[in-house]
Every structure is written in C-alpha cells, then in structure tokens.
Design a protein around this motif. Structure first.
Motif, mmCIF file in Angstrom:
data_model
loop_
_atom_site.group_PDB
_atom_site.id
_atom_site.type_symbol
_atom_site.label_atom_id
_atom_site.label_comp_id
_atom_site.label_asym_id
_atom_site.label_seq_id
_atom_site.Cartn_x
_atom_site.Cartn_y
_atom_site.Cartn_z
ATOM 1 N N ASN A 175 0.810 -1.210 0.000
ATOM 2 C CA ASN A 175 0.000 0.000 0.000
ATOM 3 C C ASN A 175 0.844 1.260 0.000
ATOM 4 O O ASN A 175 0.324 2.348 -0.196
ATOM 5 N N ARG A 176 2.150 1.122 0.245
ATOM 6 C CA ARG A 176 3.050 2.274 0.287
ATOM 7 C C ARG A 176 4.268 1.971 -0.564
ATOM 8 O O ARG A 176 4.779 0.864 -0.578
ATOM 9 N N PHE A 177 4.745 3.008 -1.265
ATOM 10 C CA PHE A 177 5.887 2.861 -2.141
ATOM 11 C C PHE A 177 6.750 4.107 -2.006
ATOM 12 O O PHE A 177 6.229 5.224 -1.970
ATOM 13 N N GLY A 178 8.051 3.944 -1.936
ATOM 14 C CA GLY A 178 8.982 5.072 -1.939
ATOM 15 C C GLY A 178 9.586 5.361 -0.587
ATOM 16 O O GLY A 178 9.149 4.862 0.437
ATOM 17 N N ARG A 179 10.610 6.217 -0.592
ATOM 18 C CA ARG A 179 11.276 6.638 0.638
ATOM 19 C C ARG A 179 11.110 8.137 0.843
ATOM 20 O O ARG A 179 10.433 8.568 1.749
ATOM 21 N N LEU A 180 11.754 8.939 0.023
ATOM 22 C CA LEU A 180 11.619 10.390 0.156
ATOM 23 C C LEU A 180 10.306 10.886 -0.449
ATOM 24 O O LEU A 180 9.654 11.777 0.076
ATOM 25 N N PHE A 181 9.931 10.297 -1.564
ATOM 26 C CA PHE A 181 8.692 10.608 -2.257
ATOM 27 C C PHE A 181 7.801 9.394 -2.068
ATOM 28 O O PHE A 181 8.039 8.352 -2.667
ATOM 29 N N THR B 7 -2.378 9.162 -1.174
ATOM 30 C CA THR B 7 -1.714 10.273 -0.512
ATOM 31 C C THR B 7 -0.274 10.284 -1.015
ATOM 32 O O THR B 7 0.400 9.257 -1.000
ATOM 33 N N VAL B 8 0.173 11.442 -1.460
ATOM 34 C CA VAL B 8 1.525 11.598 -1.977
ATOM 35 C C VAL B 8 2.282 12.506 -1.008
ATOM 36 O O VAL B 8 1.907 13.663 -0.824
ATOM 37 N N SER B 9 3.332 11.983 -0.400
ATOM 38 C CA SER B 9 4.142 12.744 0.552
ATOM 39 C C SER B 9 5.522 12.991 -0.033
ATOM 40 O O SER B 9 6.016 12.203 -0.826
ATOM 41 N N GLY B 10 6.136 14.079 0.382
ATOM 42 C CA GLY B 10 7.498 14.380 -0.047
ATOM 43 C C GLY B 10 7.592 15.349 -1.199
ATOM 44 O O GLY B 10 8.692 15.653 -1.666
ATOM 45 N N VAL B 11 6.470 15.861 -1.672
ATOM 46 C CA VAL B 11 6.508 16.842 -2.755
ATOM 47 C C VAL B 11 6.807 18.211 -2.140
ATOM 48 O O VAL B 11 6.099 18.645 -1.232
ATOM 49 N N PRO B 12 7.834 18.897 -2.598
ATOM 50 C CA PRO B 12 8.150 20.199 -2.015
ATOM 51 C C PRO B 12 7.088 21.242 -2.345
ATOM 52 O O PRO B 12 6.323 21.092 -3.295
#
Length: 137
Positions: A4-10, A26-31
């Motif tokens: 259900n989750r992919f990526g580290r910084l993004f 939900t997309v996290s890590g976008v400046p």
C-alpha cells in the motif's frame, strides 16, 4: 509491507477497494511550490479509464479525481497531497458465486494466501481498479 506504500523520500500510500466507495492516494514528499492542477491529473486518468477497449473491464467509471489537500492556488504546499476517485459503478453482487472459491486467473487466491483473507466482491485491493491510484499519483 503489504504493497500500500511505495517510496522513501517521495512516498505514495494508496487506499480503497475495487467495489468500495472510493479509491485514493496520498503523496508525501513533494516540495512546496510545484505547479499542480486537477486537469493535468485528470488527463492521465482519462487515458486509463475503463471501458475504452474490448480487453478492459466494461465498468462505467468516470475516474474523476478530486485533490482535497496539499495544493493551493495550483501549487503544492509541501504537505501531503490527498486525492480521491469515487467508485460510481460498483456491483459486488455479481461476484457472489465466488464467495467460497477464488476466481480463476485473478489474484484472489494469492491475496488470500498472503493475508489470510480476501475481498470476494470484485477483488478488493487485488483488483486492477487499484491502478487508478498509481496513475493519479
């Protein structure tokens, strides 16, 4: 990790089931300050919309995205971006014959073996419908 989750910084975290109320991501890590609008996302979702060829599902899903957080005035705010796509053509009842047996050539059995349960009403998280989240992200 169950996929259900992919990526580290993004990071992308998806939710929803094929025949539930909605799908989402939900997309996290976008400046902050990155230009982003629903029309650009919608254009990509329109490319993957179901029912456009003989080899895809015949479900009549409009796949209309709503960005409900992380964007203001067309630019990212630096906080997680939340997007939801409502399911409009969910008909779980047609899958009732598969309550006790997995569908052939689908992910039902492997999902059950991995998690000890499965969503018989259209495959739940193992449905191709879940790809709408990844395209939106």
């Amino acid at each position: 990790m169950n996929g259900n989750r992919f990526g580290r910084l993004f990071q992308l975290t998806t939710y929803g089931e094929s025949h539930g109320d909605a799908m989402g991501v939900t997309v996290s890590g976008v400046p902050a300050g990155v230009e982003l609008n629903e029309e650009a996302i919608q254009a990509q979702l329109d490319r993957r919309k179901p029912g456009q060829s003989m080899i895809t599902t015949s479900r009549g899903e409009p796949d209309e995205v709503v960005v409900n957080s992380g964007v203001q005035d067309g630019y990212t705010t630096g906080t997680p971006i939340g997007m939801v796509i409502q399911n409009k053509d969910a008909r779980s009842g047609k899958y009732e014959p598969y309550v006790t047996a997995p569908r052939p050539s689908h992910g039902d059995y492997t999902y059950s073996a991995k998690f000890g349960t499965r969503n018989w009403g259209g495959g739940g998280r193992s449905s191709a419908r879940e790809t709408v989240n990844w395209v939106a992200a």
